[in-house]
Design a protein around this motif. Structure first.
Motif, PDB file in Angstrom:
ATOM      1  N   ASP A 255       0.807  -1.213   0.000  1.00  0.00           N
ATOM      2  CA  ASP A 255       0.000   0.000   0.000  1.00  0.00           C
ATOM      3  C   ASP A 255       0.845   1.270   0.000  1.00  0.00           C
ATOM      4  O   ASP A 255       0.304   2.379   0.133  1.00  0.00           O
ATOM      5  N   SER A 256       2.159   1.147  -0.123  1.00  0.00           N
ATOM      6  CA  SER A 256       3.023   2.322  -0.121  1.00  0.00           C
ATOM      7  C   SER A 256       3.056   2.939  -1.521  1.00  0.00           C
ATOM      8  O   SER A 256       2.198   2.670  -2.359  1.00  0.00           O
ATOM      9  N   ALA A 257       4.059   3.749  -1.790  1.00  0.00           N
ATOM     10  CA  ALA A 257       4.162   4.469  -3.063  1.00  0.00           C
ATOM     11  C   ALA A 257       4.222   3.478  -4.230  1.00  0.00           C
ATOM     12  O   ALA A 257       4.852   2.423  -4.139  1.00  0.00           O
ATOM     13  N   TYR A 258       3.574   3.847  -5.333  1.00  0.00           N
ATOM     14  CA  TYR A 258       3.494   2.973  -6.508  1.00  0.00           C
ATOM     15  C   TYR A 258       4.787   3.081  -7.310  1.00  0.00           C
ATOM     16  O   TYR A 258       5.302   4.181  -7.562  1.00  0.00           O
ATOM     17  N   GLU A 268       5.745   9.155  -5.630  1.00  0.00           N
ATOM     18  CA  GLU A 268       5.398   9.499  -4.261  1.00  0.00           C
ATOM     19  C   GLU A 268       6.521   9.110  -3.304  1.00  0.00           C
ATOM     20  O   GLU A 268       7.454   8.389  -3.659  1.00  0.00           O
ATOM     21  N   ASN A 269       6.401   9.600  -2.073  1.00  0.00           N
ATOM     22  CA  ASN A 269       7.394   9.323  -1.043  1.00  0.00           C
ATOM     23  C   ASN A 269       7.140   7.926  -0.467  1.00  0.00           C
ATOM     24  O   ASN A 269       6.071   7.673   0.087  1.00  0.00           O
ATOM     25  N   GLU A 275       9.821  13.428   7.303  1.00  0.00           N
ATOM     26  CA  GLU A 275      10.190  14.638   6.595  1.00  0.00           C
ATOM     27  C   GLU A 275      11.077  14.295   5.400  1.00  0.00           C
ATOM     28  O   GLU A 275      12.034  13.527   5.530  1.00  0.00           O
ATOM     29  N   ALA A 276      10.736  14.906   4.277  1.00  0.00           N
ATOM     30  CA  ALA A 276      11.470  14.579   3.051  1.00  0.00           C
ATOM     31  C   ALA A 276      12.905  15.086   3.085  1.00  0.00           C
ATOM     32  O   ALA A 276      13.785  14.519   2.443  1.00  0.00           O
ATOM     33  N   GLY A 277      13.161  16.164   3.825  1.00  0.00           N
ATOM     34  CA  GLY A 277      14.514  16.703   3.860  1.00  0.00           C
ATOM     35  C   GLY A 277      15.506  15.825   4.592  1.00  0.00           C
ATOM     36  O   GLY A 277      16.720  15.940   4.373  1.00  0.00           O
ATOM     37  N   TYR A 281      16.106   9.383  -0.026  1.00  0.00           N
ATOM     38  CA  TYR A 281      15.253   9.357  -1.224  1.00  0.00           C
ATOM     39  C   TYR A 281      13.826   9.583  -0.773  1.00  0.00           C
ATOM     40  O   TYR A 281      13.309   8.863   0.092  1.00  0.00           O
ATOM     41  N   ALA A 282      13.176  10.596  -1.332  1.00  0.00           N
ATOM     42  CA  ALA A 282      11.806  10.965  -0.960  1.00  0.00           C
ATOM     43  C   ALA A 282      10.875  10.962  -2.152  1.00  0.00           C
ATOM     44  O   ALA A 282       9.870  11.667  -2.158  1.00  0.00           O
ATOM     45  N   GLY A 283      11.183  10.201  -3.194  1.00  0.00           N
ATOM     46  CA  GLY A 283      10.330  10.151  -4.374  1.00  0.00           C
ATOM     47  C   GLY A 283      10.816  11.075  -5.470  1.00  0.00           C
ATOM     48  O   GLY A 283      11.577  12.017  -5.236  1.00  0.00           O
ATOM     49  N   ASP A 284      10.365  10.801  -6.685  1.00  0.00           N
ATOM     50  CA  ASP A 284      10.771  11.614  -7.829  1.00  0.00           C
ATOM     51  C   ASP A 284      10.141  12.994  -7.813  1.00  0.00           C
ATOM     52  O   ASP A 284      10.730  13.957  -8.307  1.00  0.00           O
TER      53      ASP A 284
END
Length: 434
Positions: A255-258, A268-269, A275-277, A281-284
């Motif tokens: 169920d996480s990022a596709y 998606e993250n 926090e993405a910072g 890696y936090a997604g494209d």
């Protein structure tokens, strides 16, 4: 459907009427259904264009055999048919030459021009000796697809013989290579000769699965590059970094990022709730919408809209600098137009004092939290603390009153106070009296 529909000749009016009444009764269920030659009942609701056989398949019998696959085609595959007996002989050989037999070997199954035996100096017709046994002649009826099947009649057991030969070659190659490596390590003086011999052995006993490449693939780490061949260097260079984690292994939760395997992208993250910072890696999308990517996208949209309005000079790829200048002028004009409209409304209707919010310190109830230090600097809270730099501010070296780069002339940078271009120049300008 009726049996009279298969017959030839024209029906009379009374017979035709009886036929129609019988068909209607069968469809209604009051009359028994028609039976074919195998004893199966025929559905009366089948239309005539399906139940009636064409002229080239009409046997004059009732049924739907023309709609079914014939039994001849069922026995046309390799598993259900007999194949040619290659090299088989029919019984024992004859003792005398027979009329109409092959003049070379004395076999009745073929003629002299089709004989595959070695041509004799005197054939069996004249000598009557060494007459071969007759060959087995088989007449196998194959379908259209079976005749054109390139693997029809192939025995898979023949491939095992090829695999056995390759395994013997591979085993000999491993033993030869192991013995040569032992000899090379024994004496240091003969290293170059043994290396040349090993290369010749590898070329002679080449592996089908390229095991030699797998053995030398990781020798680039800590080894002398002069000893590496061009092939081994290319294999080491083309290896991906093993520390890089694949995107689809970041989070194994379904169920996480596709993850799109076709484009190898995960927008998606994968670490939701963090926090993405602080993530590696936090997604494209995080990389796509960070930095100056948003400004570049806005300039591209501005160039598209300008082109639709008839301005051909604005092009994001052909004229990027001119497009950036036009976009900055457009933003300035847009802001000034919004300010002029705001001032016109305020001058006409008033109420400018309502737009000025009181200071946050005067508000009795507020949820804004700001933490200050002893010197009055903002340490934490809603207001973002100013970033401190490791360089001293307000310090002008070499008696200058301005920084280097504050003056531009003739394509050079310099000091504004004394208008000198060298960076290490001492300032000789007169200082104004305070």
């Amino acid at each position: 459907m009726s049996s009279t529909s298969y017959g030839s000749g024209k029906l009379s009016r009374e017979d035709y009427k009886k036929q129609k009444d019988l068909e209607a009764a069968r469809k209604a269920g009051t009359a028994p259904a028609e039976v074919d030659e195998e004893g199966n009942a025929i559905n009366p609701h089948i239309p005539e264009f399906m139940s009636k056989a064409p002229w080239y398949m009409d046997t004059g019998k009732i049924g739907l055999q023309h709609q079914r696959k014939s039994k001849k085609d069922d026995a046309s595959s390799l598993q259900e048919t007999e194949w040619y007996s290659r090299g088989a002989r029919a019984g024992t050989a004859a003792t005398k030459f027979r009329k109409g037999a092959c003049e070379n070997c004395g076999v009745l199954s073929h003629k002299t021009k089709d004989c595959m035996e070695r041509p004799r100096k005197k054939g069996a017709k004249w000598t009557g000796k060494d007459i071969k046994a007759d060959e087995v002649i088989q007449d196998i009826n194959l379908s259209y697809d079976a005749k054109r099947d390139r693997w029809n009649g192939y025995d898979p057991a023949e491939h095992q013989k090829i695999m056995a030969d390759w395994e013997l070659i591979e085993e000999a190659r491993r033993k030869r290579k192991a013995s040569e490596l032992d000899k090379s390590t024994a004496g240091s003086s003969s290293n170059a000769k043994n290396g040349a011999k090993a290369d010749g052995i590898e070329a002679q006993f080449a592996s089908s699965d390229e095991e030699s490449d797998d053995d030398d693939r990781y020798i680039g780490q800590g080894a002398d590059e002069e000893k590496l061949s061009a092939k081994s260097k290319s294999t080491v260079r083309n290896l991906r970094i093993r520390e890089d984690t694949a995107k689809y292994l970041r989070n194994l939760d379904p169920d996480s990022a596709y993850y799109d395997p076709k484009t190898r992208s995960m927008r998606e993250n994968p670490y939701a709730g963090k926090e993405a910072g602080q993530l590696a890696y936090a997604g494209d999308n995080f990389i796509r919408y960070s930095g100056e990517a948003i400004d570049v996208a806005k300039r591209e949209v501005f160039a598209w809209e300008a082109g639709e309005r008839g301005n051909d000079s604005a092009h994001f790829q052909a004229n990027p600098t001119q497009t950036a200048l036009m976009y900055s002028e457009f933003k300035q004009k847009k802001d000034s137009l919004a300010d002029s409209r705001k001032q016109a409304i305020l001058s006409k209707y008033g109420g400018e004092e309502h737009l000025q919010a009181p200071p946050r310190e005067l508000l009795q109830q507020t949820e804004h939290y700001v933490e200050y230090s002893r010197t009055g600097k903002v340490v934490g809270g809603v207001e973002k603390a100013a970033a401190e730099t490791k360089y001293k501010e307000g310090v002008y070296p070499l008696n200058h009153s301005s920084v280097y780069g504050s003056w531009w002339s003739d394509g050079k940078w310099g000091y504004k106070c004394c208008r000198q271009f060298p960076r290490n120049a001492y300032c000789t300008a007169e200082k104004p009296n305070n």
